[in-house]
Design an enzyme around this catalytic site. Sequence first.
Site, PDB file in Angstrom:
ATOM      1  N   ALA A  63     -30.083  -7.951  12.372  1.00  0.00           N
ATOM      2  CA  ALA A  63     -29.632  -7.325  11.121  1.00  0.00           C
ATOM      3  C   ALA A  63     -30.329  -7.985   9.942  1.00  0.00           C
ATOM      4  O   ALA A  63     -30.273  -9.206   9.790  1.00  0.00           O
ATOM      5  CB  ALA A  63     -28.121  -7.460  10.987  1.00  0.00           C
ATOM      6  N   ILE A  68     -35.020  -1.394  16.307  1.00  0.00           N
ATOM      7  CA  ILE A  68     -35.325  -2.358  17.384  1.00  0.00           C
ATOM      8  C   ILE A  68     -34.063  -2.631  18.198  1.00  0.00           C
ATOM      9  O   ILE A  68     -34.107  -2.719  19.433  1.00  0.00           O
ATOM     10  CB  ILE A  68     -35.936  -3.653  16.800  1.00  0.00           C
ATOM     11  CG1 ILE A  68     -37.294  -3.334  16.161  1.00  0.00           C
ATOM     12  CG2 ILE A  68     -36.087  -4.727  17.881  1.00  0.00           C
ATOM     13  CD1 ILE A  68     -37.964  -4.501  15.436  1.00  0.00           C
ATOM     14  N   TYR A  78     -39.576 -11.032   1.109  1.00  0.00           N
ATOM     15  CA  TYR A  78     -39.179 -10.752   2.494  1.00  0.00           C
ATOM     16  C   TYR A  78     -39.722 -11.825   3.447  1.00  0.00           C
ATOM     17  O   TYR A  78     -38.980 -12.404   4.251  1.00  0.00           O
ATOM     18  CB  TYR A  78     -39.677  -9.359   2.898  1.00  0.00           C
ATOM     19  CG  TYR A  78     -39.559  -9.058   4.360  1.00  0.00           C
ATOM     20  CD1 TYR A  78     -38.320  -9.009   4.988  1.00  0.00           C
ATOM     21  CD2 TYR A  78     -40.698  -8.826   5.134  1.00  0.00           C
ATOM     22  CE1 TYR A  78     -38.220  -8.737   6.345  1.00  0.00           C
ATOM     23  CE2 TYR A  78     -40.602  -8.548   6.482  1.00  0.00           C
ATOM     24  CZ  TYR A  78     -39.366  -8.508   7.083  1.00  0.00           C
ATOM     25  OH  TYR A  78     -39.274  -8.246   8.423  1.00  0.00           O
TER      26      TYR A  78
HETATM   27  C1  UD2 Z   1     -45.782  -4.724   8.164  1.00  0.00           C
HETATM   28  C2  UD2 Z   1     -44.272  -4.626   8.158  1.00  0.00           C
HETATM   29  C3  UD2 Z   1     -43.687  -5.424   7.069  1.00  0.00           C
HETATM   30  C4  UD2 Z   1     -44.181  -6.852   7.108  1.00  0.00           C
HETATM   31  C5  UD2 Z   1     -45.718  -6.851   7.133  1.00  0.00           C
HETATM   32  C6  UD2 Z   1     -46.259  -8.254   7.346  1.00  0.00           C
HETATM   33  C7  UD2 Z   1     -43.685  -2.480   9.067  1.00  0.00           C
HETATM   34  C8  UD2 Z   1     -43.161  -1.129   8.771  1.00  0.00           C
HETATM   35  N1  UD2 Z   1     -43.894  -3.254   8.011  1.00  0.00           N
HETATM   36  O1  UD2 Z   1     -46.314  -4.124   7.014  1.00  0.00           O
HETATM   37  O2  UD2 Z   1     -42.266  -5.404   7.178  1.00  0.00           O
HETATM   38  O3  UD2 Z   1     -43.650  -7.510   8.240  1.00  0.00           O
HETATM   39  O4  UD2 Z   1     -46.192  -6.075   8.216  1.00  0.00           O
HETATM   40  O5  UD2 Z   1     -47.611  -8.288   7.156  1.00  0.00           O
HETATM   41  O6  UD2 Z   1     -43.896  -2.851  10.194  1.00  0.00           O
HETATM   42  N2  UD2 Z   1     -50.676   3.174   5.712  1.00  0.00           N
HETATM   43  C9  UD2 Z   1     -51.431   4.335   5.500  1.00  0.00           C
HETATM   44  N3  UD2 Z   1     -50.765   5.502   5.329  1.00  0.00           N
HETATM   45  C10 UD2 Z   1     -49.399   5.594   5.335  1.00  0.00           C
HETATM   46  C11 UD2 Z   1     -48.659   4.414   5.546  1.00  0.00           C
HETATM   47  C12 UD2 Z   1     -49.331   3.213   5.729  1.00  0.00           C
HETATM   48  O7  UD2 Z   1     -52.648   4.294   5.471  1.00  0.00           O
HETATM   49  O8  UD2 Z   1     -48.877   6.712   5.163  1.00  0.00           O
HETATM   50  C13 UD2 Z   1     -51.410   1.916   5.926  1.00  0.00           C
HETATM   51  C14 UD2 Z   1     -50.999   0.805   5.013  1.00  0.00           C
HETATM   52  O9  UD2 Z   1     -51.638   0.881   3.763  1.00  0.00           O
HETATM   53  C15 UD2 Z   1     -51.427  -0.422   5.833  1.00  0.00           C
HETATM   54  C16 UD2 Z   1     -51.223   0.037   7.283  1.00  0.00           C
HETATM   55  O10 UD2 Z   1     -51.137   1.443   7.241  1.00  0.00           O
HETATM   56  O11 UD2 Z   1     -52.793  -0.690   5.617  1.00  0.00           O
HETATM   57  C17 UD2 Z   1     -49.973  -0.524   7.911  1.00  0.00           C
HETATM   58  O12 UD2 Z   1     -48.893  -0.290   7.020  1.00  0.00           O
HETATM   59  P1  UD2 Z   1     -47.366  -0.504   7.459  1.00  0.00           P
HETATM   60  O13 UD2 Z   1     -46.527  -0.213   6.274  1.00  0.00           O
HETATM   61  O14 UD2 Z   1     -47.079   0.222   8.712  1.00  0.00           O
HETATM   62  O15 UD2 Z   1     -47.280  -2.048   7.854  1.00  0.00           O
HETATM   63  P2  UD2 Z   1     -47.699  -3.395   7.099  1.00  0.00           P
HETATM   64  O16 UD2 Z   1     -48.643  -4.075   8.027  1.00  0.00           O
HETATM   65  O17 UD2 Z   1     -48.133  -3.167   5.729  1.00  0.00           O
END
Ligand code: UD2
Length: 311
Positions: free
Chosen positions: A73, A12, A142
């Site tokens: 950071a 970012i 976190y």
């Molecule tokens: C995001 C943030 C995290 C936190 C959270 C708050 C990111 C990277 N992470 O997590 O830091 O702020 O929001 O709620 O922005 N998925 C798949 N296949 C893959 C990888 C992920 O299906 O190979 C799915 C995963 O299971 C989830 C969705 O994609 O249902 C989003 O996953 P993510 O890790 O990008 O973000 P999130 O929302 O879990």
Amino acid sequence: MKVLVTGGAGFIGSHLMRYLLENGYDAVALDNLTVGSRENLLPDMELIEADVLSDRLTGIVAQGRYDAIVHLAAQTMVNTSMDMPRFDAEQNIAGTINVMEAARDANVERVILASTAAAYGDVLETELPIKETHKRAPMSFYGLSKSVAEQYLDMYHKSFGIDYIVLRFANVYGERQGNGGEGGVISIFCNALAGGNDITIFGDGEQTRDFIYAGDIASGIAASLSAKPKAANVAYNLSTQTETSLRELVSVLGNIKGSPIIPKYGPERPGDIYKSMLSNGRAKRGLGWRPMMPLEEGLRRTYEYFKGITD
Ligand code: UD2
């Protein structure tokens, strides 16, 4: 306006540095280069290699005569925070305190803190889009450390008069996002597809996220830097207020790639939330900001970036 961007060589941060310099700000990045890298920045961008926990921070901030600090950071991984809560707290809470102490010492007028949707924790689908007034009930260390960091900014404001703006980001994506542990689903999918590999959807693919392009986060931070004092000392969500399911995401990626994508399906990820969307009305009204990047165009840029580094 002279601005110090902690984490400026990260994903970012690299978008913010470009945006600030293009829009007439005098911006300097500060980064310990553990996650961030010099290559994320353009050659003429100024980078101070230092850790936010360093004793040198106060001297660096005093010497730079900054009007504002954008504090990006952080330890940003939910999983890491669950494995190492103390490390997470050191980075995100003690790191923020060190930044605030440096700001206090050097009379910096405003600090912008990157926070997260994770500060809200799990909410009912009927409560979407989540407003800033929603109670904070983090489900991870976190989310907790970011939520506590927010409160420190508020206490520094009340105690020492330093203005702050907290920005709670939805799911941020774009060029230069890591595709390893810290990567989001979009960077993981784009990297795999660019390299000709399969992608796996965890769960039924009907889960939704509020995906926001990093360039829109950068413009939201810039709007926070120039916002009037009456708009400060409060938290804003930065989001598109649009829900996109993973199935929709894969379909748009198929358009970009020029061939349909047949994802694999795997078990739902433990602890995953199902539906997610943040309200952005307060940021639109208070900061005069709105997200500009259509999802397909943002995805195209991200895909092209990963194509460039995998070719
Ligand atoms: C995001 C943030 C995290 C936190 C959270 C708050 C990111 C990277 N992470 O997590 O830091 O702020 O929001 O709620 O922005 N998925 C798949 N296949 C893959 C990888 C992920 O299906 O190979 C799915 C995963 O299971 C989830 C969705 O994609 O249902 C989003 O996953 P993510 O890790 O990008 O973000 P999130 O929302 O879990």
